[in-house]
Design an enzyme around this catalytic site. Structure first.
Site, short mmCIF file in Angstrom:
data_model
loop_
_atom_site.label_atom_id
_atom_site.label_comp_id
_atom_site.label_asym_id
_atom_site.label_seq_id
_atom_site.Cartn_x
_atom_site.Cartn_y
_atom_site.Cartn_z
N HIS A 127 25.07 59.13 18.04
CA HIS A 127 26.23 59.97 18.38
C HIS A 127 25.88 61.41 18.00
O HIS A 127 25.83 61.74 16.83
CB HIS A 127 27.47 59.49 17.63
CG HIS A 127 27.89 58.10 18.01
ND1 HIS A 127 28.67 57.83 19.12
CD2 HIS A 127 27.62 56.90 17.45
CE1 HIS A 127 28.88 56.52 19.22
NE2 HIS A 127 28.25 55.93 18.22
N LEU A 128 25.62 62.23 19.02
CA LEU A 128 25.26 63.63 18.75
C LEU A 128 26.48 64.54 18.66
O LEU A 128 26.38 65.69 18.25
CB LEU A 128 24.30 64.15 19.83
CG LEU A 128 22.87 63.58 19.78
CD1 LEU A 128 22.05 64.08 20.97
CD2 LEU A 128 22.17 63.93 18.47
N ARG A 129 27.64 64.00 19.06
CA ARG A 129 28.95 64.69 18.89
C ARG A 129 29.14 65.95 19.74
O ARG A 129 30.20 66.58 19.63
CB ARG A 129 29.19 65.05 17.41
CG ARG A 129 29.20 63.86 16.47
CD ARG A 129 30.24 62.83 16.83
NE ARG A 129 30.41 61.83 15.77
CZ ARG A 129 30.77 60.59 16.00
NH1 ARG A 129 31.02 60.18 17.24
NH2 ARG A 129 30.92 59.74 15.00
N ASP A 170 23.18 53.65 15.27
CA ASP A 170 24.62 53.96 15.36
C ASP A 170 24.95 55.17 14.47
O ASP A 170 25.99 55.22 13.81
CB ASP A 170 25.49 52.75 15.00
CG ASP A 170 26.95 52.95 15.43
OD1 ASP A 170 27.26 53.95 16.11
OD2 ASP A 170 27.80 52.11 15.06
N ASN A 209 30.76 58.98 23.89
CA ASN A 209 32.13 59.19 23.40
C ASN A 209 32.30 60.58 22.80
O ASN A 209 32.75 60.75 21.67
CB ASN A 209 32.53 58.10 22.39
CG ASN A 209 31.63 58.07 21.17
OD1 ASN A 209 30.49 58.49 21.22
ND2 ASN A 209 32.15 57.57 20.06
N HIS A 251 30.18 47.58 23.36
CA HIS A 251 30.63 47.61 21.96
C HIS A 251 31.56 46.41 21.83
O HIS A 251 32.72 46.48 22.24
CB HIS A 251 31.35 48.93 21.66
CG HIS A 251 31.99 48.99 20.30
ND1 HIS A 251 31.81 50.04 19.43
CD2 HIS A 251 32.84 48.13 19.67
CE1 HIS A 251 32.52 49.82 18.32
NE2 HIS A 251 33.16 48.68 18.44
N ASP A 286 30.97 52.87 24.53
CA ASP A 286 30.84 52.70 23.08
C ASP A 286 31.79 53.61 22.28
O ASP A 286 32.09 54.72 22.68
CB ASP A 286 29.42 52.98 22.61
CG ASP A 286 29.29 52.76 21.12
OD1 ASP A 286 29.59 51.64 20.67
OD2 ASP A 286 28.97 53.71 20.39
N HIS A 337 30.33 62.57 10.70
CA HIS A 337 31.72 63.05 10.63
C HIS A 337 31.76 64.24 9.67
O HIS A 337 31.08 64.24 8.64
CB HIS A 337 32.66 61.95 10.11
CG HIS A 337 32.88 60.86 11.11
ND1 HIS A 337 33.60 61.06 12.28
CD2 HIS A 337 32.47 59.58 11.14
CE1 HIS A 337 33.63 59.94 12.98
NE2 HIS A 337 32.94 59.01 12.32
N HIS A 355 25.05 47.04 18.35
CA HIS A 355 25.35 46.83 16.92
C HIS A 355 26.03 45.50 16.56
O HIS A 355 27.12 45.48 16.01
CB HIS A 355 26.16 48.00 16.34
CG HIS A 355 27.35 48.47 17.12
ND1 HIS A 355 28.25 47.62 17.70
CD2 HIS A 355 27.78 49.73 17.41
CE1 HIS A 355 29.18 48.34 18.29
NE2 HIS A 355 28.91 49.61 18.15
#
Ligand SMILES: [Zn+2]
Length: 433
Positions: free
Chosen positions: A64-66, A307, A96, A181, A153, A311, A234
């Site tokens: 997740h590179l955001r 995964d 996402n 997922h 996901d 945050h 996962h």
């Protein structure tokens, strides 16, 4: 003459483990592999690999590179730097984001921003528009941009009919894989940790193991019905892994991954209500951890994926039930695998690197990654010092976020150099850009 000379390391790739050799890299490719190269090496920058393993660069199926939308947690720049330090030469960016990666323009902009990163960024496209689980995203258009993995996901495709249509549509797209997922939202929503003895004791609503197995069982049926390759993200429970083992025995085109936290931590870690241990699917029981290790050892699992879910600090400072799920993974996955699986003899070093490099490269259709370390191949390499002891210090991670559950943990094995398309992007454990 320029280029790189990776000197004196032991090559480990899909053909096994060899003796010490030099690897000469020029113009992005491997020019020569041999003991004590001399002639053509003049002018090459030397990367010392004495006592090290020289392996194909690692490939993460689940990062997740955001970016776009949550740059306080991570950016393509910080996430790929963390990846390079972790030995990765390619990562699959999860869709996402905000906006989600469900249309060509957003996918193209992430690919453009990733093009100059120290690690190759490939994109997983959303299965459904807005990841809302209702209407299919323009999978054909995304495929034309190079997308091979499709997933909603962060959330599960809840409707069996939508999942069936996605699998049917993906069948016409060469190399496409639909990834799930697997957590049934009707069972898992409202839960914040594994449902079991610990959740009862702590008074935290749980997510039952059955939420995972129910979707895995259903999607295996749908993969069989449609004939499309299915990838399960996962996996965390003994029951889901048993289902995959049985499906593989009947010859189904299914692959699955597990994350390091599911073979190193249990739900007991939630005892102190620290949200750093909150993740979906949640940390499970010791029996599940054992089952994950067994499934890694017997070949049921195809890949170790991080995964990696950064945050911002304020998000993880909320009470357990309000905090978002997810933990960092890119800079610790390799060392956890070496320390927890290779050192105790669960996996050989070749098996471990297969799970971290060439098997995920094959699932993602990344022909330039995953080796072998051979003349003419693209120079995507990671040089690992398997004996190097270190302690995880969250303040020293390259990731923009700090939410690692391994603070203070002592690990053995660390990346010394990473070479991406012939460029030394990590040298002596330091990111070069
Ligand atoms: Zn997920």
């Amino acid at each position: 003459m320029s280029g790189l000379l990776v000197r004196g390391g032991r090559v480990v790739d899909q053909s096994g483990a060899g003796g010490p050799v030099d690897v000469l890299v020029r113009d992005g490719h491997i020019l020569e592999v041999g003991a004590r190269l001399t002639g053509p090496t003049a002018g090459a920058t030397v990367l010392d690999a004495d006592g090290c393993v020289v392996a194909p660069g690692l490939v993460d199926l689940h990062t997740h590179l955001r970016e776009p939308g949550n740059e306080d947690a991570e950016t393509i720049e910080t996430g790929t730097r963390a990846a390079a330090l972790g030995g990765y030469t390619a990562v699959v960016a999860m869709p996402n984001t905000d906006p989600p990666l469900d249309e060509a323009a957003v996918v193209a902009s992430v690919l453009a921003r990733g093009a100059t990163a120290p690690c190759e960024v490939v994109v997983a496209g959303a299965i459904t528009k807005g990841r809302a689980g209702v209407e299919l995203a323009p999978m054909g258009e995304l495929h034309a941009l190079g997308v091979r993995l499709f997933t909603d996901d962060g959330g599960c495709v809840e409707s069996a009919a939508v999942m069936r249509h996605a699998l049917e549509y993906a069948r016409s797209l060469p190399g496409a894989v639909v990834a799930q997922h697997a957590e049934d939202p009707t069972l898992a929503t409202g839960g914040h940790m594994h449902e079991g003895a610990w959740s009862s004791r702590l008074g935290i609503p749980g997510r039952p193991a059955a939420a995972e197995a129910v979707i895995v069982a259903r999607d295996l049926m749908l993969a069989e019905l449609t004939g499309t390759p299915l990838h399960l993200l996962h996996l965390s429970t003994a029951s889901a892994l048993d289902l995959v083992r049985a499906a593989k025995a009947r010859g189904l085109a299914v692959t699955c991954e597990v994350a390091p936290h599911h073979f190193t931590l249990t739900d007991a870690a939630c005892e102190g209500f620290d949200p750093v241990f909150k993740v979906h699917p949640p940390l499970r029981t010791a029996a599940d951890v054992e089952a994950v290790r067994r499934a890694l050892a017997d070949g049921t699992v195809d890949a170790i994926a991080t995964d990696h879910a950064p945050h911002a600090p304020e998000a993880k400072e909320r009470p357990f039930e309000d905090a978002p799920p997810g933990m960092l993974g890119l800079e610790t996955a390799l060392a956890l695998t070496l320390t927890e699986l290779v050192e105790p003899g669960v996996l050989t070093i070749v098996e471990a690197l297969a799970l971290l490099s060439w098997r995920p490269a094959r699932i993602a259709g990344l022909g330039d990654h995953g080796g072998p370390v051979a003349v003419g191949r693209p120079a995507n390499l990671c040089v690992i010092d398997p004996a190097r002891r270190w302690e995880v210090d969250p303040t020293r991670l390259a990731s923009r976020a700090r939410n690692t559950p391994y603070a203070g943990r002592k690990l053995t094995g660390r990346v010394r150099h990473t070479v991406r398309a012939g460029e030394a992007v990590v040298v002596d454990g330091s990111a070069q850009r």
